[in-house]
Design a protein around this motif. Structure first.
Motif, short mmCIF file in Angstrom:
data_model
loop_
_atom_site.label_atom_id
_atom_site.label_comp_id
_atom_site.label_asym_id
_atom_site.label_seq_id
_atom_site.Cartn_x
_atom_site.Cartn_y
_atom_site.Cartn_z
N PRO A 1 0.85 -1.21 0.00
CA PRO A 1 0.00 0.00 0.00
C PRO A 1 0.88 1.25 0.00
O PRO A 1 1.89 1.32 0.70
CB PRO A 1 -0.80 -0.14 1.30
N LEU A 2 0.48 2.24 -0.79
CA LEU A 2 1.34 3.38 -1.01
C LEU A 2 1.65 4.15 0.26
O LEU A 2 2.77 4.61 0.46
CB LEU A 2 0.72 4.30 -2.06
N TRP A 3 0.67 4.28 1.18
CA TRP A 3 0.93 4.99 2.44
C TRP A 3 1.99 4.25 3.25
O TRP A 3 2.81 4.86 3.92
CB TRP A 3 -0.36 5.15 3.26
N GLN A 4 1.98 2.91 3.16
CA GLN A 4 2.96 2.11 3.90
C GLN A 4 4.34 2.21 3.26
O GLN A 4 5.36 2.29 3.95
CB GLN A 4 2.50 0.65 3.95
N LEU A 5 4.36 2.21 1.92
CA LEU A 5 5.64 2.34 1.22
C LEU A 5 6.31 3.67 1.54
O LEU A 5 7.52 3.75 1.75
CB LEU A 5 5.43 2.21 -0.29
N ARG A 6 5.51 4.75 1.59
CA ARG A 6 6.07 6.07 1.91
C ARG A 6 6.68 6.09 3.31
O ARG A 6 7.62 6.84 3.57
CB ARG A 6 4.97 7.13 1.82
N ARG A 7 6.12 5.28 4.21
CA ARG A 7 6.65 5.22 5.56
C ARG A 7 7.92 4.39 5.62
O ARG A 7 8.86 4.70 6.35
CB ARG A 7 5.60 4.63 6.52
N ARG A 8 7.95 3.32 4.86
CA ARG A 8 9.10 2.42 4.88
C ARG A 8 10.28 2.95 4.08
O ARG A 8 11.44 2.58 4.35
CB ARG A 8 8.69 1.05 4.33
N VAL A 9 10.01 3.79 3.10
CA VAL A 9 11.06 4.34 2.24
C VAL A 9 11.00 5.86 2.33
O VAL A 9 10.17 6.51 1.70
CB VAL A 9 10.90 3.87 0.78
N GLY A 10 11.90 6.46 3.13
CA GLY A 10 11.95 7.90 3.29
C GLY A 10 12.73 8.56 2.17
O GLY A 10 13.50 7.91 1.46
N MET A 11 12.53 9.87 2.00
CA MET A 11 13.17 10.59 0.89
C MET A 11 13.67 11.94 1.35
O MET A 11 12.99 12.66 2.08
CB MET A 11 12.16 10.79 -0.25
N LEU A 12 14.89 12.26 0.95
CA LEU A 12 15.49 13.58 1.17
C LEU A 12 15.80 14.17 -0.19
O LEU A 12 16.54 13.59 -0.98
CB LEU A 12 16.76 13.47 2.01
N PHE A 13 15.22 15.36 -0.46
CA PHE A 13 15.34 15.95 -1.80
C PHE A 13 16.56 16.84 -1.92
O PHE A 13 17.27 17.12 -0.96
CB PHE A 13 14.07 16.72 -2.13
N GLN A 14 16.78 17.30 -3.15
CA GLN A 14 17.96 18.08 -3.47
C GLN A 14 18.03 19.39 -2.69
O GLN A 14 19.07 19.75 -2.17
CB GLN A 14 17.98 18.36 -4.98
N ARG A 15 16.91 20.06 -2.60
CA ARG A 15 16.86 21.32 -1.86
C ARG A 15 16.04 21.14 -0.60
O ARG A 15 15.03 20.43 -0.60
CB ARG A 15 16.25 22.43 -2.73
N PRO A 16 16.43 21.79 0.48
CA PRO A 16 15.64 21.70 1.71
C PRO A 16 14.20 22.12 1.45
O PRO A 16 13.95 23.12 0.77
CB PRO A 16 16.34 22.68 2.66
#
Length: 279
Positions: A103-118
């Motif tokens: 489930p997409l909400w679960q995937l977003r929790r399991r896989v975090g993301m840090l982008f190029q700009r704050p």
């Protein structure tokens, strides 16, 4: 008004509230792609990428601009689905789970993301971290406070902001904002961290702080970092994947331990790239 990811129909709020938070760092799984191909309309971005991101290690993706590095990163948490007209072939696995089946909400929790700009939300420092916790079902205020403090301590920011948690997050320096965004990813206790050029918008001192954090997080999370900074990749990564563009299409040309890639590359293009002759 700031734009946030919506609540996806693939999971319910009640399910999120009742589900336990992600597994401990020691059980952080690896990720892998199998014959992955991405198309923007009929135009391929990259083709036939089979790649393993080792569990608990820092995995760097390097290569010249336009070879599909960030596009690949965005496939690992299905962020690419927000781009209209994209089509993905092949598979991506988180541990043994095919990410399309999570489930997409679960995937977003399991896989975090840090982008190029704050990219802090236009909220207080505290609410930047409380917001994702509430969205993922954690309503207990004391537990929220514990996880927020822990995440801020993990990124070395607690001592700097503990007396001004209600101050606007956007009043922080660029380096502090990026660490806050990293804390915002960590507060959900993910298993994997994706980082897209996390230091490109920062000064050298702030970049060094982020690199130190990446090294400290090694072993606790599976980390995948896209970077154009070859020196940075050589300093922080355990394994490196090299991408190149051939006839306008990205492709994986070599992958291996960092020392092998930088000191004994097998592919001529890798050798030319890491030596500064190409790219």
């Amino acid at each position: 008004m700031f734009k946030l990811f919506p609540r996806w129909s693939t999971g319910s709020k009640s399910a999120a509230a009742s589900a336990p938070m992600s597994a401990s760092a020691q059980s952080a799984p690896g990720m892998r792609t199998e014959n992955l191909c991405l198309f923007y309309g009929k135009t391929p971005a990259f083709r036939a990428v089979t790649l393993h991101f080792a569990a608990g290690q820092v995995n760097a993706i390097i290569g010249p601009s336009g070879c599909g590095k960030t596009s690949l990163l965005n496939c690992l948490n299905r962020l690419i689905e927000l781009d209209v007209g994209t089509h993905l072939a092949g598979q991506v696995y988180l541990g043994e789970d095919r990410i399309q089946d999570i489930p997409l909400w679960q995937l977003r929790r399991r896989v975090g993301m840090l982008f190029q700009r704050p990219s802090p939300f236009p909220l207080s420092i505290y609410r930047n971290l409380a917001f994702p916790l509430r969205e993922h079902g954690l309503r207990d205020r004391q537990q929220q406070r514990r996880q927020i403090q822990q995440a801020l301590e993990d990124v070395g920011l607690w001592a700097e902001v503990k007396d001004r948690l209600q101050s606007p997050a956007q009043a922080l320096s660029g380096g502090q904002q990026q660490r806050l965004c990293l804390a915002r990813a960590l507060v959900l206790k993910p298993q994997v961290l994706l980082m897209d050029e996390p230091c490109s918008a920062l000064d050298p001192i702030a970049s060094e702080v982020i690199e130190d954090l990446i090294r400290r997080l090694r072993g606790q999370y599976t980390i995948v970092i896209v970077t154009h900074n070859l020196a940075q990749a050589s300093r922080v990564a355990d394994r490196v994947a090299v991408f190149w563009q051939h006839q306008g299409v990205g492709q994986l040309i070599e992958v291996g331990p960092t020392q092998d890639i930088f000191e004994a590359p097998q592919h001529p293009l890798t050798q030319a790239y890491v030596s500064g002759q190409r790219g």
